[in-house]
Design a protein around this motif. Structure first.
Motif, mmCIF file in Angstrom:
data_model
loop_
_atom_site.group_PDB
_atom_site.id
_atom_site.type_symbol
_atom_site.label_atom_id
_atom_site.label_comp_id
_atom_site.label_asym_id
_atom_site.label_seq_id
_atom_site.Cartn_x
_atom_site.Cartn_y
_atom_site.Cartn_z
ATOM 1 N N THR A 27 3.735 3.495 -17.145
ATOM 2 C CA THR A 27 4.469 3.522 -18.413
ATOM 3 C C THR A 27 5.805 4.246 -18.244
ATOM 4 O OG1 THR A 27 2.377 3.524 -19.609
ATOM 5 C CG2 THR A 27 4.324 4.244 -20.837
ATOM 6 N N GLY A 28 6.863 3.592 -18.682
ATOM 7 C CA GLY A 28 8.198 4.215 -18.623
ATOM 8 C C GLY A 28 8.837 4.204 -17.249
ATOM 9 N N GLN A 29 8.210 3.506 -16.307
ATOM 10 C CA GLN A 29 8.722 3.521 -14.934
ATOM 11 C C GLN A 29 9.178 2.135 -14.482
ATOM 12 O OE1 GLN A 29 5.138 5.042 -13.021
ATOM 13 N NE2 GLN A 29 6.134 7.038 -12.737
ATOM 14 N N VAL A 30 9.976 2.118 -13.429
ATOM 15 C CA VAL A 30 10.326 0.864 -12.765
ATOM 16 C C VAL A 30 10.124 1.035 -11.260
ATOM 17 C CG1 VAL A 30 12.019 0.120 -14.494
ATOM 18 C CG2 VAL A 30 12.778 1.511 -12.572
ATOM 19 N N VAL A 31 9.909 -0.088 -10.579
ATOM 20 C CA VAL A 31 9.925 -0.105 -9.116
ATOM 21 C C VAL A 31 11.179 -0.854 -8.688
ATOM 22 C CG1 VAL A 31 8.790 -0.967 -7.021
ATOM 23 C CG2 VAL A 31 7.418 0.037 -8.875
ATOM 24 N N VAL A 32 11.946 -0.230 -7.806
ATOM 25 C CA VAL A 32 13.185 -0.840 -7.318
ATOM 26 C C VAL A 32 13.034 -1.166 -5.838
ATOM 27 C CG1 VAL A 32 15.671 -0.495 -6.944
ATOM 28 C CG2 VAL A 32 14.586 0.402 -9.019
ATOM 29 N N GLN A 33 13.348 -2.415 -5.491
ATOM 30 C CA GLN A 33 13.432 -2.773 -4.070
ATOM 31 C C GLN A 33 14.752 -2.218 -3.552
ATOM 32 O OE1 GLN A 33 13.987 -6.897 -3.140
ATOM 33 N NE2 GLN A 33 13.409 -6.616 -0.991
ATOM 34 N N VAL A 69 15.624 -4.470 -9.327
ATOM 35 C CA VAL A 69 14.395 -4.097 -10.038
ATOM 36 C C VAL A 69 13.308 -5.120 -9.708
ATOM 37 C CG1 VAL A 69 13.322 -3.754 -12.296
ATOM 38 C CG2 VAL A 69 15.660 -2.943 -11.885
ATOM 39 N N GLU A 70 12.195 -4.600 -9.194
ATOM 40 C CA GLU A 70 11.101 -5.449 -8.718
ATOM 41 C C GLU A 70 10.001 -5.551 -9.779
ATOM 42 O OE1 GLU A 70 10.455 -6.934 -5.778
ATOM 43 O OE2 GLU A 70 8.251 -7.020 -5.642
ATOM 44 N N GLN A 71 9.795 -4.440 -10.492
ATOM 45 C CA GLN A 71 8.698 -4.390 -11.465
ATOM 46 C C GLN A 71 9.064 -3.419 -12.579
ATOM 47 O OE1 GLN A 71 5.139 -2.530 -10.032
ATOM 48 N NE2 GLN A 71 3.825 -3.562 -11.509
ATOM 49 N N VAL A 72 8.701 -3.790 -13.813
ATOM 50 C CA VAL A 72 9.003 -2.948 -14.978
ATOM 51 C C VAL A 72 7.695 -2.557 -15.643
ATOM 52 C CG1 VAL A 72 10.167 -2.897 -17.229
ATOM 53 C CG2 VAL A 72 11.243 -4.081 -15.309
ATOM 54 N N LEU A 339 24.464 5.965 5.121
ATOM 55 C CA LEU A 339 23.496 5.177 4.346
ATOM 56 C C LEU A 339 22.360 4.717 5.254
ATOM 57 C CD1 LEU A 339 25.941 2.929 2.300
ATOM 58 C CD2 LEU A 339 24.982 5.135 1.668
ATOM 59 N N LEU A 340 21.233 4.459 4.633
ATOM 60 C CA LEU A 340 20.073 3.931 5.357
ATOM 61 C C LEU A 340 19.728 2.567 4.792
ATOM 62 C CD1 LEU A 340 17.887 7.163 5.235
ATOM 63 C CD2 LEU A 340 19.112 6.291 7.227
ATOM 64 N N ARG A 341 19.371 1.658 5.700
ATOM 65 C CA ARG A 341 18.929 0.332 5.280
ATOM 66 C C ARG A 341 17.432 0.218 5.551
ATOM 67 N NH1 ARG A 341 21.757 -2.725 8.594
ATOM 68 N NH2 ARG A 341 23.691 -2.710 7.438
ATOM 69 N N PRO A 342 16.608 0.105 4.510
ATOM 70 C CA PRO A 342 15.161 0.056 4.731
ATOM 71 C C PRO A 342 14.754 -1.228 5.471
ATOM 72 C CG PRO A 342 15.641 0.589 2.442
ATOM 73 C CD PRO A 342 16.933 0.161 3.076
#
Ligand code: ZN
Length: 342
Positions: A27-33, A69-72, A339-342
């Motif tokens: 709740t209230g979170q997002v997942v960012v790629q 944004v991957e997931q809301v 910077l880092l690239r995952p």
């Protein structure tokens, strides 16, 4: 997912590359790629540990990042799957008088992503929805991961705290650092004359290209003597400092009457000596500053989109080479952001 993780504080070996479960948005979170994650000097403190302060472990470091944004999660509005976003790293309650007046970094609950909760140096980041902001179209993910923390820090120091104005003379310490390279541009944008210190000859042309009128190599000359020479013994109106102990006493002496020393860090140590006679007789101000507000960050992102300000990127490393980035920060062999690239 692939992630950096610190399980115990220590040297470069503390930076482990691990495989973690991909996070799920609550709740209230997002997942960012994460497409690009930024490194900051803060990361070295998170790795080594901060004396007298207990940081939560294990920790995914990284305050800066940009991606998709991957997931809301439930209860989130204004952010959608597929949005291009950058991370606003400040954590605050959002309800207290400080937060409501735009001084979030003075909130009693203030914290930073990647220091107080898991950060961006991974393939996916789980974040409060309030901590992602739209990445303006002309900016790349790398640019979006390079500017937020350092530009916000420098903007808040110069504009909100030190009140920089046209005609001011500003000494920017460590002009080649992330925060220093931001400060040079912001001071110039406000009509100030900038004198920058740097630690190697190769950085002279680079700080001048950002807008510094003068560059002092602190390894070859005493910056206080040079400031006195370059200002006709007047001194500067503002000293922009993230160095702390090593330069503190001379920074105060480099100020003109009525001058302001504004500080956001202590990379060389935190026991500075202040000659109090200078303070009162010359009407000096010593100003502390940390991060800034989301409102300032939106202003900065608009100026980035308009190319009035530009992120300075030193190099982009694969996530696995994170230790190289820490070493470059420790040895100050960088110009701008890593910077880092995952
Ligand atoms: Zn608050």
């Amino acid at each position: 997912m692939k992630s950096v993780q610190i399980r115990e504080h220590g040297g470069y070996e503390a930076l482990q590359i691990v495989d973690l479960p991909k996070p799920e948005a609550g709740t209230g979170q997002v997942v960012v790629q994460i497409k690009a994650a930024g490194m900051n000097h803060l990361d070295t403190w998170v790795r080594r540990g901060i004396p007298g302060m207990k940081l939560p472990l294990p920790m995914i470091p990284g305050a800066d990042g940009a991606g998709i944004v991957e997931q809301v999660g439930a209860g989130v509005s204004g952010v959608q799957k597929g949005d291009r976003v950058f991370v606003a790293a400040g954590l605050s309650c959002g309800r207290c008088e400080r937060c409501l007046s735009g001084w979030e970094s003075l909130c009693r609950e203030f914290g930073i992503i990647g220091e107080h909760c898991n950060g961006t140096q991974a393939e996916y980041a789980l974040l409060p929805a309030a901590n992602v902001l739209p990445l303006p179209e002309p900016l790349s993910f790398e640019e979006g991961a390079a500017f937020p923390l350092v530009f916000l820090t420098a903007w808040h120091m110069l504009v909100a705290r030190a009140g920089v104005r046209p005609g001011d003379q500003v000494l920017v310490h460590a002009g080649g650092s992330g925060v220093g390279s931001a400060a040079i541009q912001i001071a110039r944008l406000h009509g100030a004359r900038v004198i920058a210190t740097i630690g190697s000859r190769e950085k002279i042309d680079k700080v001048k290209a950002l807008g510094a009128e003068e560059a002092i190599n602190y390894r070859e000359a005493d910056f206080l003597e040079e400031v006195r020479r370059l200002t006709g013994r007047r001194g500067v109106d503002i000293v922009f400092d993230s160095i702390g102990q090593e330069t503190w006493d001379r920074s105060l002496k480099a100020l003109a009457r009525g001058g302001r020393l504004v500080n956001c860090g202590a990379t060389s140590g935190y026991q500075g000596t202040t000659d109090i006679r200078y303070l009162f007789s010359r009407g000096l101000s010593i100003l502390g500053s940390t991060m800034g507000s989301r409102s300032e960050l939106l202003t900065i992102s608009r100026m980035m989109a308009g190319r009035q300000l530009r992120p300075v990127i030193d190099r982009v490393l694969p996530l696995e080479k994170i230790a190289e980035g820490h070493r470059a920060m420790a040895e100050r062999t960088l110009f701008g952001k890593i910077l880092l690239r995952p």
